[in-house]
Design a protein around this motif. Structure first.
Motif, PDB file in Angstrom:
ATOM      1  N   ASN A 320      52.568  45.692  52.498  1.00  0.00           N
ATOM      2  CA  ASN A 320      53.351  45.258  53.656  1.00  0.00           C
ATOM      3  C   ASN A 320      53.334  43.747  53.831  1.00  0.00           C
ATOM      4  O   ASN A 320      54.335  43.146  54.249  1.00  0.00           O
ATOM      5  CB  ASN A 320      52.820  45.928  54.920  1.00  0.00           C
ATOM      6  CG  ASN A 320      53.236  47.384  55.028  1.00  0.00           C
ATOM      7  OD1 ASN A 320      54.131  47.832  54.323  1.00  0.00           O
ATOM      8  ND2 ASN A 320      52.575  48.129  55.897  1.00  0.00           N
ATOM      9  N   TYR A 387      47.013  58.814  55.646  1.00  0.00           N
ATOM     10  CA  TYR A 387      47.366  57.490  55.156  1.00  0.00           C
ATOM     11  C   TYR A 387      48.267  57.552  53.924  1.00  0.00           C
ATOM     12  O   TYR A 387      49.026  56.619  53.658  1.00  0.00           O
ATOM     13  CB  TYR A 387      46.109  56.673  54.862  1.00  0.00           C
ATOM     14  CG  TYR A 387      45.563  55.997  56.088  1.00  0.00           C
ATOM     15  CD1 TYR A 387      46.236  54.934  56.681  1.00  0.00           C
ATOM     16  CD2 TYR A 387      44.375  56.425  56.682  1.00  0.00           C
ATOM     17  CE1 TYR A 387      45.751  54.318  57.815  1.00  0.00           C
ATOM     18  CE2 TYR A 387      43.877  55.816  57.820  1.00  0.00           C
ATOM     19  CZ  TYR A 387      44.577  54.766  58.383  1.00  0.00           C
ATOM     20  OH  TYR A 387      44.097  54.166  59.519  1.00  0.00           O
ATOM     21  N   ALA A 390      51.485  57.620  55.417  1.00  0.00           N
ATOM     22  CA  ALA A 390      51.808  56.275  55.914  1.00  0.00           C
ATOM     23  C   ALA A 390      52.239  55.352  54.775  1.00  0.00           C
ATOM     24  O   ALA A 390      53.124  54.516  54.945  1.00  0.00           O
ATOM     25  CB  ALA A 390      50.604  55.686  56.642  1.00  0.00           C
ATOM     26  N   ASN A 394      55.572  53.725  55.958  1.00  0.00           N
ATOM     27  CA  ASN A 394      55.485  52.416  56.606  1.00  0.00           C
ATOM     28  C   ASN A 394      56.275  51.310  55.916  1.00  0.00           C
ATOM     29  O   ASN A 394      56.960  50.531  56.584  1.00  0.00           O
ATOM     30  CB  ASN A 394      54.019  52.003  56.751  1.00  0.00           C
ATOM     31  CG  ASN A 394      53.329  52.740  57.881  1.00  0.00           C
ATOM     32  OD1 ASN A 394      53.841  53.727  58.389  1.00  0.00           O
ATOM     33  ND2 ASN A 394      52.164  52.271  58.274  1.00  0.00           N
ATOM     34  N   ASN A 413      58.021  55.637  68.642  1.00  0.00           N
ATOM     35  CA  ASN A 413      56.593  55.464  68.917  1.00  0.00           C
ATOM     36  C   ASN A 413      56.172  56.147  70.204  1.00  0.00           C
ATOM     37  O   ASN A 413      55.068  56.708  70.297  1.00  0.00           O
ATOM     38  CB  ASN A 413      56.247  53.974  68.997  1.00  0.00           C
ATOM     39  CG  ASN A 413      56.523  53.217  67.716  1.00  0.00           C
ATOM     40  OD1 ASN A 413      56.953  52.061  67.733  1.00  0.00           O
ATOM     41  ND2 ASN A 413      56.313  53.867  66.583  1.00  0.00           N
ATOM     42  N   THR A 444      51.335  60.664  61.747  1.00  0.00           N
ATOM     43  CA  THR A 444      51.965  59.938  60.638  1.00  0.00           C
ATOM     44  C   THR A 444      53.125  60.731  60.033  1.00  0.00           C
ATOM     45  O   THR A 444      54.137  60.145  59.640  1.00  0.00           O
ATOM     46  CB  THR A 444      50.926  59.633  59.538  1.00  0.00           C
ATOM     47  OG1 THR A 444      50.319  60.855  59.100  1.00  0.00           O
ATOM     48  CG2 THR A 444      49.855  58.697  60.050  1.00  0.00           C
ATOM     49  N   GLY A 448      56.869  59.200  60.106  1.00  0.00           N
ATOM     50  CA  GLY A 448      57.466  58.940  58.808  1.00  0.00           C
ATOM     51  C   GLY A 448      58.795  59.641  58.624  1.00  0.00           C
ATOM     52  O   GLY A 448      59.767  59.061  58.116  1.00  0.00           O
ATOM     53  N   ASN A 451      61.486  57.921  61.090  1.00  0.00           N
ATOM     54  CA  ASN A 451      61.881  56.577  60.668  1.00  0.00           C
ATOM     55  C   ASN A 451      62.643  56.604  59.356  1.00  0.00           C
ATOM     56  O   ASN A 451      63.613  55.846  59.159  1.00  0.00           O
ATOM     57  CB  ASN A 451      60.646  55.680  60.541  1.00  0.00           C
ATOM     58  CG  ASN A 451      60.046  55.339  61.892  1.00  0.00           C
ATOM     59  OD1 ASN A 451      60.702  55.426  62.920  1.00  0.00           O
ATOM     60  ND2 ASN A 451      58.788  54.960  61.904  1.00  0.00           N
TER      61      ASN A 451
END
Length: 476
Positions: A320, A387, A390, A394, A413, A444, A448, A451
């Protein structure tokens, strides 16, 4: 004969090539990803072994108390940002790419003033409320002193935030990596001193964390130009110089409005403020509600499980870090779609690596932290899988900021926070830390999926209307 790890055709060479392609595909992009991952990898290494020493020295109950204290400091760090850092990185990177030095430094000064002011206000309030918070919420009034010392971590983190943004916006990831690596080494060295002296206590461990963060902040501030912190000359947009905090970010129109997003800088900041505030609360609800519904030993087991996921956290952070400035500089739909495609490929590779780690992580936890943390292994597996999700979602979400999705991310969110609260209240009284782990995984997954759908729909809609050229998207 086994295949070489590096060199022509090596597995790791191909791996880094795929990850590097997510942020541009050039040798420089690959180098940036690798360099950006170094501080996260080193901090993962230092932090992981610091956690081993701390966990063995404090035990489950002491580890739970340490997690509670640091959750407040971490909360202040995130709350004082409220989207300021991402806004500064977005517009600072854009100004730097256009060689607009004055606007670049003006954005950083704005970020520094806002962050330090918010941090000092929050720290002052929490310093005064520390005895009430520890006694009433945690039933551990003796932690008030440690909580107050831990607040220094938030102050030093805020001071170091803008220098870090300065190096990232200029894509000087090497310098950023160097300072963060030194900070992680100092933290491990401090914990090592405590281990040698057998001087284990929650206040001592918190004090070492504050010392390491302070050293990193001083290094950062020494390495950047003074103009990134303070200037007596007017900033772009006509703001008067002086000591007041410039709450309104005023920039030339060509920096605020791009071909892919017509959101003004102040509206972008407002959307990120809402998102950051909601995410900060959501990510800490597990520990805070566990402090109310469960005992401190459960918090200690859960804390070790989350620390076992640090390799995934830092790998995602490195990706990121290199991706944000590039996503902020996108100017056409064709560039956007190309970056999304490459980012998704790299995210899949990282998530697959995380899946392998999730299989073995229970054995790693027991081996390193001892049999007293055996129950953390199963929790760690669920959190690592979270994760992995994520890692898939993300980076795509980061690219989505460049096409105006900041205006809807905060609503997503908010939905996630409501979902997490419901799950924690239902699960914690019956399943303890296991309920918190499942709440994180579902959080998550839901974020995910939503989004990813938003990015896909926005891209499809624009493709049908304007094609893949660079014409302005104003009005869409």
């Amino acid at each position: 004969m086994s295949e070489p790890a590096f060199g022509h055709g090596g597995f790791l060479a191909r791996l880094w090539g795929r990850i590097g392609s997510a942020v541009g595909g050039s040798p420089r992009a690959i180098q940036d990803v690798v360099v950006s991952t170094i501080p996260y990898a080193s901090r993962s290494f230092f932090g992981f072994f610091s956690s081993v020493l701390i966990a063995r020295g404090l035990g489950p109950v002491g580890m739970g108390q340490y997690a509670l204290v640091m959750s407040v400091s971490d909360g202040v760090t995130v709350l004082s940002d409220l989207g300021v850092g991402q806004t500064a990185l977005r517009y600072g990177s854009l100004a730097a790419s256009r060689k607009d030095v004055a606007s670049h430094l003006a954005v950083l000064r704005w970020a520094f003033g806002v962050r330090m002011t918010l941090t000092l206000l929050l720290v002052t309030v929490l310093f005064l409320l520390a005895p009430i918070l520890t006694a009433w919420c945690w039933h551990a009034g003796g932690l008030a002193g440690a909580l107050r010392v831990g607040l220094l971590v938030a102050v030093f983190s805020a001071a170091a935030a803008v220098p870090s943004l300065y190096f990232q916006s200029l894509k000087r990831f090497g310098m950023n990596a160097l300072v963060l690596t030194v900070q992680g080494f100092v933290a491990l060295a401090g914990v090592g001193v405590l281990a040698i002296l057998r001087a284990w206590s929650v206040p001592a461990v918190v004090g070492m964390a504050a010392l390491a963060t302070g050293i990193g902040a001083l290094l950062f501030l020494h390495l950047i130009p003074r103009g990134a912190i303070y200037s007596r000359t007017p900033d772009p947009g006509g703001r008067k110089p002086g000591g007041r905090v410039p709450w309104q970010l005023s920039l030339p129109e060509e920096l605020e409005v791009t071909n892919l997003d017509t959101t003004s800088a102040n509206r972008f900041t407002l959307y990120l403020l809402l998102s950051t505030l909601i995410v900060m609360i959501t990510m800490r609800l597990d520990v805070w509600l566990m402090g109310y519904f469960t005992d401190q030993a459960q918090i200690g087991l859960y804390s070790i499980a989350t620390r076992a996921a640090l390799p995934l956290v830092f790998l995602l952070g490195g990706l990121n870090t290199a991706l944000w400035p590039r996503a902020s500089s996108l100017t056409s739909l064709a560039e956007f779609r190309n970056l999304v495609r490459k980012t998704l490929k790299a995210s899949v590779v990282v998530a697959m690596m995380g899946g392998v780690y999730a299989i073995i992580v229970p054995f790693v936890v027991t081996l390193l932290f001892g049999s007293q943390y055996h129950a953390s292994g199963g929790l760690a597996r669920i959190i690592v899988f979270g994760y992995c999700v994520a890692c898939l979602a993300n980076p795509i979400g980061v690219v989505g900021y460049s096409i105006g999705l900041a205006r809807v991310y905060w609503i997503v969110n908010l939905f996630q926070m409501a979902l997490v609260v419901a799950m924690l209240v239902l699960l914690l009284p019956h399943y303890g830390a296991l309920g918190a782990a499942w709440a994180f995984l579902i959080n998550t997954l839901s974020g995910g999926l939503i989004n990813g759908m938003l990015v896909w729909r926005r891209s499809r809609r624009w493709s049908g209307r304007i094609g893949d050229d660079t014409r302005s998207l104003r009005g869409f």
